[in-house]
Write an enzyme that holds these catalytic residues in place. Structure first.
Site, PDB file in Angstrom:
ATOM      1  N   ARG A  59       0.778  -1.236   0.000  1.00 21.54           N
ATOM      2  CA  ARG A  59       0.000   0.000   0.000  1.00 21.54           C
ATOM      3  C   ARG A  59       0.812   1.290   0.000  1.00 21.54           C
ATOM      4  O   ARG A  59       0.242   2.366   0.096  1.00 21.54           O
ATOM      5  CB  ARG A  59      -1.009   0.026   1.158  1.00 21.54           C
ATOM      6  N   ASP A  60       2.130   1.215  -0.123  1.00 15.16           N
ATOM      7  CA  ASP A  60       2.921   2.447  -0.235  1.00 15.16           C
ATOM      8  C   ASP A  60       4.175   2.206  -1.070  1.00 15.16           C
ATOM      9  O   ASP A  60       5.275   2.632  -0.711  1.00 15.16           O
ATOM     10  CB  ASP A  60       3.277   2.991   1.148  1.00 15.16           C
ATOM     11  N   LEU A  61       4.013   1.509  -2.194  1.00 15.83           N
ATOM     12  CA  LEU A  61       5.155   1.293  -3.082  1.00 15.83           C
ATOM     13  C   LEU A  61       5.493   2.597  -3.787  1.00 15.83           C
ATOM     14  O   LEU A  61       4.625   3.232  -4.384  1.00 15.83           O
ATOM     15  CB  LEU A  61       4.844   0.210  -4.118  1.00 15.83           C
ATOM     16  N   ASN A  65      10.760   3.759  -1.103  1.00 15.00           N
ATOM     17  CA  ASN A  65      10.600   2.514  -0.352  1.00 15.00           C
ATOM     18  C   ASN A  65      11.185   1.303  -1.070  1.00 15.00           C
ATOM     19  O   ASN A  65      10.888   0.167  -0.726  1.00 15.00           O
ATOM     20  CB  ASN A  65       9.121   2.266  -0.041  1.00 15.00           C
TER      21      ASN A  65
END
Length: 157
Positions: A59-61, A65
């Site tokens: 949910r935060d690619l 990251n």
């Protein structure tokens, strides 16, 4: 790589010499070869396949990251917004970085979502790697949502 239990709590992590994909794209202004783009995308796709096969939605690619080793091996990091998805569960929370968030995550209606939101983020990163431009630069979350899936053009190598 390891950890120690209390009272001397510590976690041991691998040292990633190159830093993040974001560092390579925007601090070093690196232009990737075709071979490197293929390697990066294979690593990310393999990582997503492993996560999704284990029931995890990142949910935060985004490039910040993604850690890159000295041999250009990419590793997905920062699982602070990740969720373990059970078979009958549909996620609804609105989390992530707007420029990389799938339209269903940007919806004010908190539409249901699943691991496909990671695939959307992955495609945004692919365009970014190929174009060396941040997606939706200078846009706020509402403007990003209004643009929908309009991405910057991909430039040849």
């Amino acid at each position: 790589m390891g950890f120690c239990v209390p009272p001397d709590t510590a976690m041991v992590f691998e040292y990633i010499k190159r830093g993040s994909l974001y560092d390579l794209l925007y601090r070093e202004r690196r232009k990737f070869s075709v071979h490197e783009v293929v390697r990066i995308n294979e690593d990310l796709a393999s990582g997503m396949c492993y996560l999704h096969g284990s029931g995890v939605v990142h949910r935060d690619l985004k490039p910040a990251n993604i850690l890159v080793s000295e041999h250009m091996q990419c590793k997905i990091a920062d699982f602070g917004l990740s969720k373990v998805k059970q078979e009958s569960m549909t996620l609804r929370s609105r989390v992530g970085t707007p420029q990389y968030m799938a339209p269903e995550l940007l919806s004010p209606d908190h539409l249901p979502h699943n691991e496909k939101v990671d695939v959307y983020s992955f495609s945004i990163m692919l365009v970014e790697i190929l174009s060396n431009e941040q997606p939706f630069l200078g846009k706020d979350p509402i403007q990003v949502q209004m643009h929908g899936t309009c991405l910057p053009p991909i430039y040849p190598f």
